[in-house]
Enzyme design. Sequence first.
Site, PDB file in Angstrom:
ATOM      1  CD  GLU A   1      -2.725  -1.148   2.563  1.00  0.00           C
ATOM      2  OE1 GLU A   1      -4.319  -1.169   2.307  1.00  0.00           O
ATOM      3  OE2 GLU A   1      -2.369  -1.093   3.746  1.00  0.00           O
TER       4      GLU A   1
ATOM      5  CE1 TYR B   1     -20.054  19.782  -8.846  1.00  0.00           C
ATOM      6  CE2 TYR B   1     -22.327  20.818  -7.979  1.00  0.00           C
ATOM      7  CZ  TYR B   1     -22.212  20.327  -9.357  1.00  0.00           C
ATOM      8  OH  TYR B   1     -22.719  20.643 -10.839  1.00  0.00           O
TER       9      TYR B   1
ATOM     10  CB  ILE C   1      -9.454   4.165   5.427  1.00  0.00           C
ATOM     11  CG1 ILE C   1     -10.419   4.449   4.234  1.00  0.00           C
ATOM     12  CG2 ILE C   1      -9.916   3.136   6.253  1.00  0.00           C
ATOM     13  CD1 ILE C   1     -10.616   3.551   3.751  1.00  0.00           C
ATOM     14  CD  GLU C   2     -10.402   2.669  10.390  1.00  0.00           C
ATOM     15  OE1 GLU C   2      -9.433   2.690   9.839  1.00  0.00           O
ATOM     16  OE2 GLU C   2     -10.594   1.589  10.947  1.00  0.00           O
TER      17      GLU C   2
ATOM     18  CE  LYS D   1      -7.056   1.541   2.446  1.00  0.00           C
ATOM     19  NZ  LYS D   1      -5.971   1.099   3.568  1.00  0.00           N
TER      20      LYS D   1
END
Length: 125
Positions: free
Chosen positions: A21, A52, A71-72, A97
Amino acid sequence: MDFIFIEELRVQAWVGIYSREKAAPQTLELNLTFGVPDSAAEQDDIADTIDYAEVIERIRKEFAERHFNLIETLGEFVVKLLFDEFGAPWVKIRIAKLGVMKGVRRVGVYIQRGRDGVSLPPAAG
């Protein structure tokens, strides 16, 4: 409160703790919903809402330049970005992911948060 949503936003991001990763960015899929002032619809003026396109470009820029182990943490970064830089009173984000393990389509996190005492709408089922 009115809401803007962005669905299935694909971005490249440096995220993860495993060596594979850290070797290359991964494709993430983001689904965002964030509150905007009701005055945006009343005045029909972009200055009264959150653009946006600016949110998307800001996220892409940050993800290209930063590495997140979790990812948190990446999700909390986006929530804070929407609160602090765009003034959103409420944010819901789902980040996944894609294809990180055999037989698993997505792995991700879901965060829903209001700021400054803003109550949250009911969670999606």
